[in-house]
Design a protein around this motif. Structure first.
Motif, PDB file in Angstrom:
ATOM      1  N   GLN A   1     101.529  48.625-119.365  1.00 37.64           N
ATOM      2  CA  GLN A   1     100.251  48.945-120.218  1.00 37.64           C
ATOM      3  C   GLN A   1      98.990  47.752-119.309  1.00 37.64           C
ATOM      4  O   GLN A   1      99.187  46.779-119.684  1.00 37.64           O
ATOM      5  N   TYR A   2      98.199  48.445-118.968  1.00 39.43           N
ATOM      6  CA  TYR A   2      97.208  48.052-117.894  1.00 39.43           C
ATOM      7  C   TYR A   2      95.742  48.126-119.311  1.00 39.43           C
ATOM      8  O   TYR A   2      95.198  49.174-118.779  1.00 39.43           O
ATOM      9  N   THR A   3      95.379  46.841-118.896  1.00 39.95           N
ATOM     10  CA  THR A   3      94.112  46.915-120.539  1.00 39.95           C
ATOM     11  C   THR A   3      92.830  45.875-120.045  1.00 39.95           C
ATOM     12  O   THR A   3      93.420  45.352-119.051  1.00 39.95           O
ATOM     13  N   ALA A   4      91.591  46.410-120.458  1.00 43.12           N
ATOM     14  CA  ALA A   4      90.054  45.677-120.144  1.00 43.12           C
ATOM     15  C   ALA A   4      90.269  45.517-121.322  1.00 43.12           C
ATOM     16  O   ALA A   4      89.902  45.466-122.316  1.00 43.12           O
ATOM     17  N   SER A   5      89.140  44.099-120.933  1.00 44.92           N
ATOM     18  CA  SER A   5      88.348  44.228-121.765  1.00 44.92           C
ATOM     19  C   SER A   5      86.942  43.205-122.074  1.00 44.92           C
ATOM     20  O   SER A   5      86.238  44.054-120.948  1.00 44.92           O
ATOM     21  N   ASP A   6      85.863  44.139-123.370  1.00 39.95           N
ATOM     22  CA  ASP A   6      84.443  44.304-122.629  1.00 39.95           C
ATOM     23  C   ASP A   6      83.973  43.167-122.798  1.00 39.95           C
ATOM     24  O   ASP A   6      83.883  42.047-123.803  1.00 39.95           O
ATOM     25  N   PRO A   7      83.085  42.058-121.713  1.00 40.82           N
ATOM     26  CA  PRO A   7      82.233  41.061-121.909  1.00 40.82           C
ATOM     27  C   PRO A   7      81.672  41.523-123.155  1.00 40.82           C
ATOM     28  O   PRO A   7      80.682  40.107-123.608  1.00 40.82           O
ATOM     29  N   ASP A   8      81.342  42.414-123.828  1.00 42.67           N
ATOM     30  CA  ASP A   8      80.153  42.720-124.571  1.00 42.67           C
ATOM     31  C   ASP A   8      80.349  42.558-125.927  1.00 42.67           C
ATOM     32  O   ASP A   8      80.476  43.264-126.833  1.00 42.67           O
ATOM     33  N   THR A   9      80.962  40.515-126.406  1.00 44.37           N
ATOM     34  CA  THR A   9      81.666  40.707-127.525  1.00 44.37           C
ATOM     35  C   THR A   9      80.506  40.938-128.979  1.00 44.37           C
ATOM     36  O   THR A   9      81.551  41.518-129.386  1.00 44.37           O
ATOM     37  N   ALA A  10      79.651  40.738-128.254  1.00 40.98           N
ATOM     38  CA  ALA A  10      78.330  41.296-130.009  1.00 40.98           C
ATOM     39  C   ALA A  10      78.815  42.220-130.327  1.00 40.98           C
ATOM     40  O   ALA A  10      77.530  42.789-131.232  1.00 40.98           O
TER      41      ALA A  10
ATOM     42  N   ALA B   1      74.816  34.855-111.403  1.00 41.32           N
ATOM     43  CA  ALA B   1      74.358  35.230-112.204  1.00 41.32           C
ATOM     44  C   ALA B   1      74.508  35.085-113.725  1.00 41.32           C
ATOM     45  O   ALA B   1      75.654  34.102-113.760  1.00 41.32           O
ATOM     46  N   LEU B   2      73.661  35.168-114.280  1.00 43.40           N
ATOM     47  CA  LEU B   2      73.305  34.528-115.755  1.00 43.40           C
ATOM     48  C   LEU B   2      74.503  35.194-116.686  1.00 43.40           C
ATOM     49  O   LEU B   2      74.471  36.267-115.996  1.00 43.40           O
ATOM     50  N   ASP B   3      74.778  34.134-117.877  1.00 43.42           N
ATOM     51  CA  ASP B   3      75.941  35.691-118.481  1.00 43.42           C
ATOM     52  C   ASP B   3      74.832  34.601-119.806  1.00 43.42           C
ATOM     53  O   ASP B   3      75.383  34.184-120.256  1.00 43.42           O
ATOM     54  N   PHE B   4      74.907  36.443-120.227  1.00 45.64           N
ATOM     55  CA  PHE B   4      74.223  36.207-122.260  1.00 45.64           C
ATOM     56  C   PHE B   4      75.150  35.462-123.319  1.00 45.64           C
ATOM     57  O   PHE B   4      74.803  34.557-123.728  1.00 45.64           O
ATOM     58  N   GLU B   5      76.023  36.171-122.848  1.00 48.56           N
ATOM     59  CA  GLU B   5      77.166  35.342-123.790  1.00 48.56           C
ATOM     60  C   GLU B   5      78.431  33.842-123.729  1.00 48.56           C
ATOM     61  O   GLU B   5      78.064  33.457-124.427  1.00 48.56           O
ATOM     62  N   ARG B   6      77.529  33.454-122.631  1.00 54.87           N
ATOM     63  CA  ARG B   6      77.679  31.730-122.390  1.00 54.87           C
ATOM     64  C   ARG B   6      76.259  31.549-122.790  1.00 54.87           C
ATOM     65  O   ARG B   6      76.372  30.015-123.322  1.00 54.87           O
ATOM     66  N   SER B   7      75.420  31.212-122.524  1.00 48.97           N
ATOM     67  CA  SER B   7      73.752  30.985-122.580  1.00 48.97           C
ATOM     68  C   SER B   7      72.599  32.119-123.226  1.00 48.97           C
ATOM     69  O   SER B   7      72.433  32.392-121.571  1.00 48.97           O
ATOM     70  N   THR B   8      72.601  31.467-124.528  1.00 50.54           N
ATOM     71  CA  THR B   8      70.735  33.158-123.890  1.00 50.54           C
ATOM     72  C   THR B   8      69.666  32.475-123.538  1.00 50.54           C
ATOM     73  O   THR B   8      68.392  32.989-123.929  1.00 50.54           O
ATOM     74  N   GLN B   9      69.870  31.548-123.765  1.00 51.23           N
ATOM     75  CA  GLN B   9      68.723  30.182-122.991  1.00 51.23           C
ATOM     76  C   GLN B   9      69.063  29.353-122.388  1.00 51.23           C
ATOM     77  O   GLN B   9      69.667  28.751-122.460  1.00 51.23           O
ATOM     78  N   HIS B  10      67.699  29.160-121.228  1.00 57.92           N
ATOM     79  CA  HIS B  10      67.911  27.744-120.501  1.00 57.92           C
ATOM     80  C   HIS B  10      66.778  26.991-120.383  1.00 57.92           C
ATOM     81  O   HIS B  10      65.563  28.286-119.820  1.00 57.92           O
ATOM     82  N   THR B  11      66.665  25.536-120.471  1.00 57.56           N
ATOM     83  CA  THR B  11      65.187  25.007-120.841  1.00 57.56           C
ATOM     84  C   THR B  11      65.441  24.139-119.187  1.00 57.56           C
ATOM     85  O   THR B  11      65.674  23.055-118.888  1.00 57.56           O
ATOM     86  N   LEU B  12      64.220  24.124-117.947  1.00 54.64           N
ATOM     87  CA  LEU B  12      64.300  24.191-116.720  1.00 54.64           C
ATOM     88  C   LEU B  12      62.929  22.578-117.110  1.00 54.64           C
ATOM     89  O   LEU B  12      61.990  23.302-116.928  1.00 54.64           O
ATOM     90  N   LEU B  13      63.164  21.453-116.482  1.00 56.86           N
ATOM     91  CA  LEU B  13      62.849  20.325-116.159  1.00 56.86           C
ATOM     92  C   LEU B  13      62.052  20.887-114.665  1.00 56.86           C
ATOM     93  O   LEU B  13      63.416  20.377-113.895  1.00 56.86           O
ATOM     94  N   VAL B  14      60.955  21.318-114.196  1.00 57.96           N
ATOM     95  CA  VAL B  14      60.338  21.159-112.740  1.00 57.96           C
ATOM     96  C   VAL B  14      59.336  19.889-112.686  1.00 57.96           C
ATOM     97  O   VAL B  14      58.201  20.178-112.727  1.00 57.96           O
ATOM     98  N   ALA B  15      59.121  18.997-111.222  1.00 52.89           N
ATOM     99  CA  ALA B  15      58.504  18.221-111.141  1.00 52.89           C
ATOM    100  C   ALA B  15      57.541  19.003-109.835  1.00 52.89           C
ATOM    101  O   ALA B  15      58.782  19.639-108.805  1.00 52.89           O
TER     102      ALA B  15
END
Length: 907
Positions: free
Chosen positions: A534-543, A468-482
């Motif tokens: 007190q049982y809380t959750a955080s939203d990963p969509d920080t933006a 699974a890709l994570d937008f919050e960690r990296s918005t773009q990946h550049t791959l070199l394919v041979a």
């Protein structure tokens, strides 16, 4: 004087003949070799494979002719017929010694030393000679056998007109005689001889032919047995002939027995064994295993690469020049780009690449003509074809159709398609040199992507997400394919690469609880409104800066509440560790957290409350009733349980309350977990209520009642013959009787009101909700001529009880026209409506037919008949239905059905 000499000579001749006719004593047979030592002389220093040195004589005093031999020198071997041959080529330096072993009929091993001596070539012509030398060797008188070998093959010239003379051996004193007087060396006859036939090959002689007339014969396969007549013997002269050309490939040797019979005197000699070996001639050409060999050679094969192996066989004698094959290539087509492009190993038949220059695009196929010749390539030969197909080599690298690619994919998706890349390749389509293999060589350190091809198209590389890709960690990946091929490049080539830019698309993700599973410990008697956690959750969509709200998704017992904005969980109702929703002292609830997106996403967290036990349950008695005798009764053991944990349970205490104190005794057992109850006095038989107060180790107590049935018996075995109502049970019984009496009064009151209502309101003619099955009497439906003999009064029974219904069986008299009532609006008046109009129709003289009026009244209101639902069959089978036969013909069918009649007889 002459007369005297003649007389003397005559006497000597007679004495000589007489001495010849005197039988000699046959010596006893001793198993063993003919000599104590065998000596073989050779004229050549180098002995080739298959060289025959001579015959080894051996006998075990039985009828056997073939024996197992073993040589302790691996260069020599002895055949079962005794022929000593060279097994492996060897050079003789002056002499070589070894031992030969054999075994008699009883399994005893017998050995003889052998010496092979090199004497050099000192005569112009040599011949086979077997000499027996008699000599004395230190306390023994034995034979030494010397054999002289003139050539490596040890064969006689086929042009020699002289034939060997095979003579029956004469007995000599001092020699060890065997059952067979003499085993002769094998005869050799070349195959395919031109004759003339019959061809003389040997002469058989007996020493007895000097004084007797001897007749000779041979027996065995090839003579007296199949194949018949190939060898014959002249009966008188003993000359042995072959009658036709021999073929070694059909039979390589013949074994005969030679017989000598004296005229008029029977057997003159013991049978003698003769072996005739057929000398091989080069009469078979080499034959290839197949007429055409098919092979493949890669166009980039270097020199010396093995291509294919061909094989031919020769039926001539193995390990002989006649079957020694050599291979060669006769021609190559086409001869370009060079000739020869291929070379063949003359001994093994392996064809290899001889020079470079193979090009599938120009010369895709080569045809070679190969030859196999015996006599080491100088004799007879056979030919075959070898067709070699030039296969494609990977001399073209695959190339991408685009130098770069761009794609986008949503986050959090696994195995999602990203993009498809295409390549081209100049090699042969669908071959291993054409099929592409893709690899991500850079830009994916976390292994987030995979690239693969499909079975249907090996020129398309499909990139998918492996994690699974994570937008919050990296918005773009550049791959070199041979891309490369399934097989390595045949020549140095550059590997093609391309760049793939993958953009991650943000999606609304559900809030995440931390931790996903939260565990807390609380007392079970925690007050309502108390905070749990007190049982809380955080939203990963920080933006996105979204607001998280909370709710309870699953709370099986309804004990909890959660603050919508803060996630604070409180007690909504009292918790109970002993409740049915608690497992292993743990209560589990599912809490939800949602964001405020247009399409809200909800995450869940699991809250586990470890409930701490408190003493909130008093002990109870498991047994609710007991039975015992009123005299000498056995103590009753009652089990005590407490829902609380071990700290608030045993040891228990017990006490009696109320009237039970005087009649009963109770105490705890030794483990303080059970109550021992017993009678303190003799009671009348009946039922008694015993009140016991049981307390736990913290003093929490509860009264429990046990119903004790006291029976009129003695001892431990309880037998209750009847019950008597005890004084303590009288109020209960009186209460039950009062309740029954009150219920009967209510029923009578209801019946009274129902009857009054029935008198006030006429019962409708038809009631839709009444479905009782009753037998009713209906009026007759017409009275024809055939009906006049019957009593129609039976059909009027229903009308006799209804005098208000007027009915005549004849044409009515003149009456005024009746008034018909209109249809009422109230459905409850429909019965009265039908009844009134029925009366009007009865008085209507214009309403035909006059005799077909039937009364369809309310079924059950005024009928004399009872319900037939009581006519069900009895399960006991004791009911007697024979009385039905006395009720007349109208009840005959019922009598047959229930009492057994014609129907049963028919079955």
């Amino acid at each position: 004087m002459m007369t005297a000499w003649v007389t003397v000579w005559g006497i000597l001749i007679v004495l000589f003949q007489a001495s010849a006719l005197v039988p000699t004593e046959k010596p006893t047979c001793v198993p063993g070799f003919q000599s104590d030592m065998l000596v073989y002389q050779v004229v050549r220093k180098h002995l080739r494979l298959g060289t025959r040195l001579g015959k080894v004589g051996f006998s075990d005093c039985t009828e056997r002719r073939a024996f197992p031999f073993h040589s302790d020198d691996g260069h020599f071997t002895v055949q079962t017929d005794g022929m000593l041959k060279v097994k492996r080529p060897i050079d003789i330096h002056r002499h070589r010694e070894f031992t030969i072993h054999s075994w008699d009929s009883e399994g005893h091993r017998i050995s003889v030393p052998v010496r092979v001596v090199h004497h050099g070539h000192r005569h112009g012509k040599h011949h086979h000679d077997v000499e027996r030398h008699h000599g004395e060797r230190e306390h023994h008188n034995h034979l030494h056998r010397h054999t002289k070998v003139d050539s490596a093959e040890n064969t006689e010239s086929t042009t020699d007109q002289q034939v060997p003379i095979l003579q029956f051996a004469k007995s000599v004193e001092g020699l060890r005689r065997r059952k067979r007087d003499w085993i002769l060396p094998p005869l050799s006859v070349p195959e395919n001889s031109r004759g003339p036939y019959p061809l003389k090959v040997a002469q058989i002689r007996s020493i007895e032919d000097r004084v007797k007339r001897i007749y000779y014969s041979i027996t065995g396969p090839g003579a007296s047995e199949a194949p018949f007549g190939i060898f014959t013997v002249d009966r008188d002269s003993g000359n042995m002939y072959v009658t036709q050309p021999l073929d070694r490939e059909e039979k390589e040797s013949y074994m005969f027995e030679v017989h000598a019979v004296a005229d008029g005197a029977g057997i003159a000699e013991e049978p003698m064994e003769i072996i005739v070996n057929v000398i091989d001639q080069n009469d078979n050409i080499p034959v290839f295993a197949q007429s055409t060999f098919l092979g493949e050679v890669a166009e980039s094969s270097p020199g010396g690469s093995e291509v294919i192996k061909i094989e031919a066989t020769d039926l001539d004698e193995p390990n002989n020049d006649n079957s020694d094959i050599r291979y060669s290539i006769l021609s190559q087509d086409p001869t370009l780009p060079s000739d020869p492009l291929f070379a063949i190993n003359p001994i093994t038949g392996v064809i290899r690449v001889n020079a470079g220059g193979l090009d599938r695009e120009k010369y895709p196929k080569y045809t070679l003509v190969v030859r196999a010749a015996d006599l080491r390539g100088e004799g007879l030969s056979g030919e075959a074809k070898v067709i070699l197909t030039v296969t494609d080599s990977n001399d073209n690298a695959p190339a991408f159709t685009q130098p770069a690619y761009e794609a986008s994919v949503e986050e959090n998706k696994i195995d999602a398609h990203v993009i498809t890349m295409s390549v081209t390749d100049g090699d042969e389509p669908l071959s291993a040199a054409w099929n592409a293999v893709f690899t991500i060589v850079a830009g994916d350190p976390g292994g987030l992507f995979t690239v693969k091809t499909t079975e249907s198209n090996k020129h398309e590389g499909i990139i998918s997400t492996a994690k699974a890709l994570d937008f919050e960690r990296s918005t773009q990946h550049t791959l070199l394919v041979a891309v490369v091929n399934e097989v390595p490049f045949a020549i140095p080539l550059l590997t093609a690469t391309t760049t793939v830019v993958v953009t991650v698309v943000d999606v609304n993700e559900a809030p995440i609880f931390n931790p996903i599973e939260k565990q807390v410990s609380k007392r079970e008697d925690l007050a309502v409104g108390s905070e749990v956690v007190q049982y809380t959750a955080s939203d990963p969509d920080t933006a996105r800066k979204q607001i998280v709200t909370y709710r309870i998704i699953r709370d099986p017992a309804g004990w909890l509440s959660v603050a919508k904005d803060t996630g604070l969980i409180k007690v909504k109702s009292l918790m109970d560790r002993e409740g049915s929703f608690v497992k292993d002292n743990k209560y589990t609830a599912l809490i939800g957290a949602s964001d405020n997106d247009d399409v809200p996403a909800t995450g869940t967290g699991t809250l586990i409350i470890q409930l701490e036990d408190v003493n909130d349950n008093a002990p109870t008695i498991e047994e609710r009733s007991i039975r015992l005798c009123h005299k000498d009764s056995a103590p009753q053991l009652l089990s005590v349980t407490d829902k609380d944990g071990p700290g608030f349970a045993a040891p228990y205490s017990v006490s009696l309350h109320g009237p039970s104190k005087t009649n009963w005794t109770a105490r705890m057992n030794d483990s303080k977990t059970g109550i021992v109850l017993n009678l303190a006095t003799v009671l009348d038989s009946g039922e008694y209520t015993v009140v016991l107060r049981v307390a736990d180790n913290q003093g929490m107590a509860q009264d429990s009642t046990v119903l004790a049935t006291v029976c009129d018996c003695t001892g431990e075995e309880v037998t209750c013959k009847g019950r008597a109502v005890a004084g303590s049970e009288l109020p209960v019984i009186l209460g039950i009787l009062g309740g029954i009496l009150l219920l009967l009064m209510l029923v009578l009151l209801l019946l009274f009101f129902a009857r009054r209502r029935r008198g006030e309101q006429k019962v409708p003619l038809l009631q839709e909700d009444d479905i009782r099955d009753n037998v009713y009497y209906y009026d007759e439906e017409g009275g024809g001529e055939d009906d006049q003999d019957y009593d129609l009064g039976v059909l009027h029974r229903g009308l006799d009880n209804r005098p208000e219904v007027f009915r005549n069986d004849v044409v009515p008299n003149f009456m005024p026209a009746p008034q018909y009532r209109p249809r009422p609006a109230n459905p409850e008046e429909i019965g009265n409506f039908i009844d009134d109009n029925l009366k009007a129709a009865d008085n209507d003289p214009t309403a035909p037919p006059y005799d077909s009026l039937l009364v369809f009244d309310y079924e059950g209101g005024g009928s004399d008949a009872g319900s037939i639902s009581t006519l069900n069959s009895s399960s006991s089978g004791d009911q007697d239905y024979n009385c039905l036969n006395e009720w007349g013909p109208r009840f005959k069918k019922l009598a047959d059905m229930y009492g057994g009649g014609e129907d049963d007889d028919m079955l």
